[in-house]
Design an enzyme around this catalytic site. Structure first.
Site, PDB file in Angstrom:
ATOM      1  N   LYS A 150     -25.170 -43.565 -16.371  1.00 51.02           N
ATOM      2  CA  LYS A 150     -23.995 -43.717 -15.511  1.00 51.02           C
ATOM      3  C   LYS A 150     -24.434 -44.142 -14.112  1.00 51.02           C
ATOM      4  O   LYS A 150     -25.485 -43.701 -13.627  1.00 51.02           O
ATOM      5  CB  LYS A 150     -23.283 -42.358 -15.483  1.00 51.02           C
ATOM      6  CG  LYS A 150     -21.916 -42.310 -14.853  1.00 51.02           C
ATOM      7  CD  LYS A 150     -21.326 -40.900 -15.046  1.00 51.02           C
ATOM      8  CE  LYS A 150     -19.964 -40.719 -14.432  1.00 51.02           C
ATOM      9  NZ  LYS A 150     -19.439 -39.342 -14.671  1.00 51.02           N
ATOM     10  N   SER A 206     -14.972 -39.350 -16.565  1.00 50.70           N
ATOM     11  CA  SER A 206     -15.378 -40.505 -15.808  1.00 50.70           C
ATOM     12  C   SER A 206     -16.582 -41.239 -16.390  1.00 50.70           C
ATOM     13  O   SER A 206     -16.874 -42.364 -15.982  1.00 50.70           O
ATOM     14  CB  SER A 206     -15.671 -40.085 -14.368  1.00 50.70           C
ATOM     15  OG  SER A 206     -16.798 -39.218 -14.329  1.00 50.70           O
ATOM     16  N   THR A 240     -18.031 -32.980 -14.097  1.00 47.47           N
ATOM     17  CA  THR A 240     -17.617 -31.969 -13.126  1.00 47.47           C
ATOM     18  C   THR A 240     -16.472 -31.168 -13.742  1.00 47.47           C
ATOM     19  O   THR A 240     -16.423 -29.955 -13.643  1.00 47.47           O
ATOM     20  CB  THR A 240     -17.167 -32.646 -11.821  1.00 47.47           C
ATOM     21  OG1 THR A 240     -18.219 -33.494 -11.367  1.00 47.47           O
ATOM     22  CG2 THR A 240     -16.824 -31.617 -10.751  1.00 47.47           C
ATOM     23  N   GLY A 293     -14.649 -32.363 -17.356  1.00 50.30           N
ATOM     24  CA  GLY A 293     -14.197 -33.239 -18.440  1.00 50.30           C
ATOM     25  C   GLY A 293     -14.887 -34.574 -18.567  1.00 50.30           C
ATOM     26  O   GLY A 293     -14.627 -35.312 -19.525  1.00 50.30           O
ATOM     27  N   SER A 294     -15.764 -34.924 -17.659  1.00 45.48           N
ATOM     28  CA  SER A 294     -16.244 -36.311 -17.599  1.00 45.48           C
ATOM     29  C   SER A 294     -17.276 -36.712 -18.645  1.00 45.48           C
ATOM     30  O   SER A 294     -17.566 -37.900 -18.799  1.00 45.48           O
ATOM     31  CB  SER A 294     -16.783 -36.627 -16.204  1.00 45.48           C
ATOM     32  OG  SER A 294     -15.713 -36.851 -15.317  1.00 45.48           O
TER      33      SER A 294
END
Ligand SMILES: *[C@@H]1O[C@H](CO)[C@@H](O)[C@H](O)[C@H]1NC(C)=O
Ligand SMILES: *[C@@H]1O[C@H](CO)[C@@H](O)[C@H](O)[C@H]1NC(C)=O
Ligand SMILES: *[C@@H]1O[C@H](CO)[C@@H](O)[C@H](O)[C@H]1NC(C)=O
Ligand SMILES: *[C@@H]1O[C@H](CO)[C@@H](O)[C@H](O)[C@H]1NC(C)=O
Ligand SMILES: *[C@@H]1O[C@H](CO)[C@@H](O)[C@H](O)[C@H]1NC(C)=O
Ligand SMILES: *[C@@H]1O[C@H](CO)[C@@H](O)[C@H](O)[C@H]1NC(C)=O
Ligand SMILES: CC(=O)N[C@H]1CO[C@H](CO)[C@@H](O)[C@@H]1O
Length: 568
Positions: A127, A209, A230, A232-233
């Protein structure tokens, strides 16, 4: 030496199968001079990069069937096919201009002294909020032009561990800008990367994300990928892209060199096509890092998570279902179909010998659904930590040196950062309005720990004498673990049916949509990754849900190792 002996045994057994083809390959015959049956044998022995596992790739590399250079070339070609043309997935922001050189060196080292780990010579996509040294040729921007060409002081802690293990950083993945902490924007959109979309239905929401990492893993644009979570990402994109995902306990994997939201909730973890791959990656990236003091509190030594890969792990375990709030559609907003497949998953677990304790509610469930203390903590932490990030940069050509300057930069550069329908930066503005850690902040943090831990996950585990909790991945599932700093392990559970009512997710994205995947999440207490991985693996091995449905045709890259090795 990395503790992965058991999987090396597997590599050896795959190796035995490919010895003949390896002998052919080693002589480097051109495709033209191969006998038809040799061509077929070689083609069939090459792993299909859509699904290839780390063990298969490692076996192929060890046998000399292909090299890391060829693997990198194949992944580059696959990215090229689908990223900015064809289905326009926009999963990758940048590829690594040094990857081929690094691959060649790692190929040479393999011949000389053997592989360093199961990830030796394996291409990993990360990422774009995870720092890689600028001299290698890639940016670290969290998708924001305010960080374009900025120079980070060092590789992120997890990158250092990956490189030490011999992994190749293939590129940087698109994401929701600033890990979804800019404003009310569609998941998977960033100024630099544009709108990333799901490979299971045209223009479907990839969730975020870690959107690009997940989409890339889902169709084999890299062997494995890293995301950050943080709240759900990792688990939401894993869920929506048919993947295994591990959101580790905060403090298991280093956040040093990761563009932050909050040190109290941020964590780095794998997004992969199988639980085995996720276990391999976690075994390598976990562990203490002096540059992230949260990691110094973890139990030692780091477990070998591949030893958790036991298909019978659910037998005799007590798995709780925190039904109140988390399975209530009118609160979660989930499509009713999600709970339908979840009920089938519970039956599967019963069939595998688990005792499903249902309900096993979190005492804090209602409070979690209505509390806004998480926002207080994150808004306050983000301003402090993002300001520190900008200040830590060795240089930043945009001139931005603080959150306040970031907000001004976005407004001053609307073509880059505020194109029509992607203008919002309300979270940045709310965070800028905070005034530091005061009594309200500390109360909110304490409340979150209480609601997530002592009155939440730990309470339910104790009250019902459970080994883990289980929930569908969509909905509020991520919140208790997010505010507690506790782990979640997600595995494919099903797919929206072809007749599902298509909804709007963002200006360019839809959700739900036919064929879009749905995941199953296991939750537990701090540092229970080993157990959670074992339960998810058992479920995966008995269902193989991932294999039940493929991405839509146009989104599946066609380049394979064969084309690279013999295609020219
Ligand atoms: C960052 O990206 C830009 C534009 O794509 C590129 O020209 C530059 O070389 C990259 N910078 C670094 C430090 O890698
Ligand atoms: C990490 O260090 C900071 C100060 O540098 C301190 O405020 C914080 O409490 C420490 N956190 C942990 C988990 O040790
Ligand atoms: C689901 O939530 C709604 C709204 O809060 C509530 O009215 C309803 O009673 C809940 N359903 C169950 C089964 O608890
Ligand atoms: C935040 O936590 C406090 C306790 O510190 C609690 O009284 C309050 O209700 C919570 N706030 C919200 C908005 O939930
Ligand atoms: C703490 O700061 C926040 C803004 O960051 C403010 O809303 C709140 O009232 C402050 N609390 C105290 C006790 O000063
Ligand atoms: C959708 O299709 C399934 C069968 O695949 C069927 O059971 C269900 O009733 C259908 N739902 C709607 C809303 O038509
Ligand atoms: C590797 C790659 O395709 N990167 C692209 C990501 O998207 C931006 C914006 O469209 C392009 O500029 C990059 O080239």
């Amino acid at each position: 030496m990395l503790p992965t002996m058991r999987l090396w045994t597997l590599v050896s057994s795959v190796l035995a199968l490919v010895t003949f083809q390896a002998a052919v390959y080693a002589s480097r015959l051109s495709a033209r001079s191969l006998l038809p049956e040799q061509r077929i044998a070689i083609r069939e022995s090459l792993p299909d990069l859509y699904e290839a596992s780390v063990v298969e790739l490692q076996a192929g590399l060890q046998s000399g069937l292909f090299t890391s250079v060829e693997l990198v070339k194949a992944y580059f070609a696959r990215i090229e096919e689908v990223n900015l043309q064809g289905p326009l997935l926009r999963a990758v922001i940048e590829t690594n201009p040094s990857a081929l050189t690094q691959a060649a060196a790692l190929d040479a080292e393999r011949l000389e002294t053997g592989p360093r780990s199961l990830l030796h010579g394996i291409p990993v996509l990360v990422k774009d909020n995870i720092a890689t040294i600028a001299s290698e040729g890639m940016n670290t921007t969290a998708g924001s032009y305010s960080l374009l060409d900025s120079v980070v002081p060092a590789d992120a802690g997890v990158i250092t561990k990956l490189r030490a293990a011999g992994a190749i950083i293939l590129g940087k993945a698109n994401l929701s800008e600033f890990a979804h902490f800019r404003g009310n924007l569609a998941s998977g959109w960033s100024g630099r990367g544009g709108q990333c979309t799901n490979a299971y239905f045209p223009h479907a929401d990839p969730c975020g994300s870690s959107a690009g990492s997940a989409v890339a893993a889902s169709i084999g644009l890299a062997a494995v990928t890293l995301g950050t979570e943080t709240d759900g990402s990792i688990t939401c994109p894993a869920n929506q892209n048919n993947l295994a995902g591990i959101k580790p306990t905060v403090g298991l994997t280093s956040r040093a060199g990761v563009i932050p939201i909050s040190e109290h909730q941020d964590t780095v973890g794998p997004l992969t096509r199988s639980m085995a791959d996720a276990a391999i990656v976690l075994s390598i990236i976990a562990g203490p890092d002096p540059n992230d003091n949260f990691t110094l509190a973890q139990p030692t030594p780091v477990p070998d998570y591949t030893l958790a890969l036991n298909p019978n792990a659910l037998a005799g375990k007590r798995i709780g279902v925190p039904r109140a709030v988390f399975l209530n559609d009118s609160i979660t907003g989930s499509d009713p179909y999600v709970n339908e497949v979840f009920e089938q998953a519970l039956n599967t677990m019963r069939a595998l010998g688990a005792t499903v304790v249902d309900p096993a509610d979190l005492p804090s469930a209602e409070a979690i659904a209505t509390s806004d203390n998480e926002t207080i903590v994150l808004d306050t932490d983000f301003k402090i930590q993002l300001n520190a990030w900008y200040k830590s940069l060795l240089s930043n050509p945009s001139g931005v040196r603080s959150l306040a300057e970031l907000i001004a930069f976005d407004d001053a550069n609307p073509t880059l950062e505020e194109p029509p329908r992607y203008t919002d930066q309300s979270i940045l503005i709310a965070s800028e309005a905070t005034t530091g850690m005061n009594a309200t902040y500390y109360a909110a943090l304490a409340y979150d720990y209480e609601m997530g831990r002592t009155n939440g996950i730990d309470a339910a585990l104790d009250m019902y004498d459970l080994d883990a909790l289980v929930l569908p991945a969509p909905g509020f599932t991520t919140v208790p673990a997010a505010i507690a700093g506790y782990p979640i392990v997600t595995i494919p559970m099903g797919f929206y049916p072809d007749n599902v009512t298509i909804g709007l997710a963002g200006p360019e994205t839809v959700y739900p949509a036919p064929g879009v995947p749905i995941g199953l999440s296991f939750l537990g207490t701090a540092y229970s990754e080993f157990e959670l991985v074992s339960y998810a693996f058992a479920y995966e091995q008995h269902t193989h849900t991932r294999l039940a449905r493929r991405a839509y045709e146009e989104a599946i890259p066609t380049t394979q190792l064969w084309d690279i090795i013999y295609g020219a």
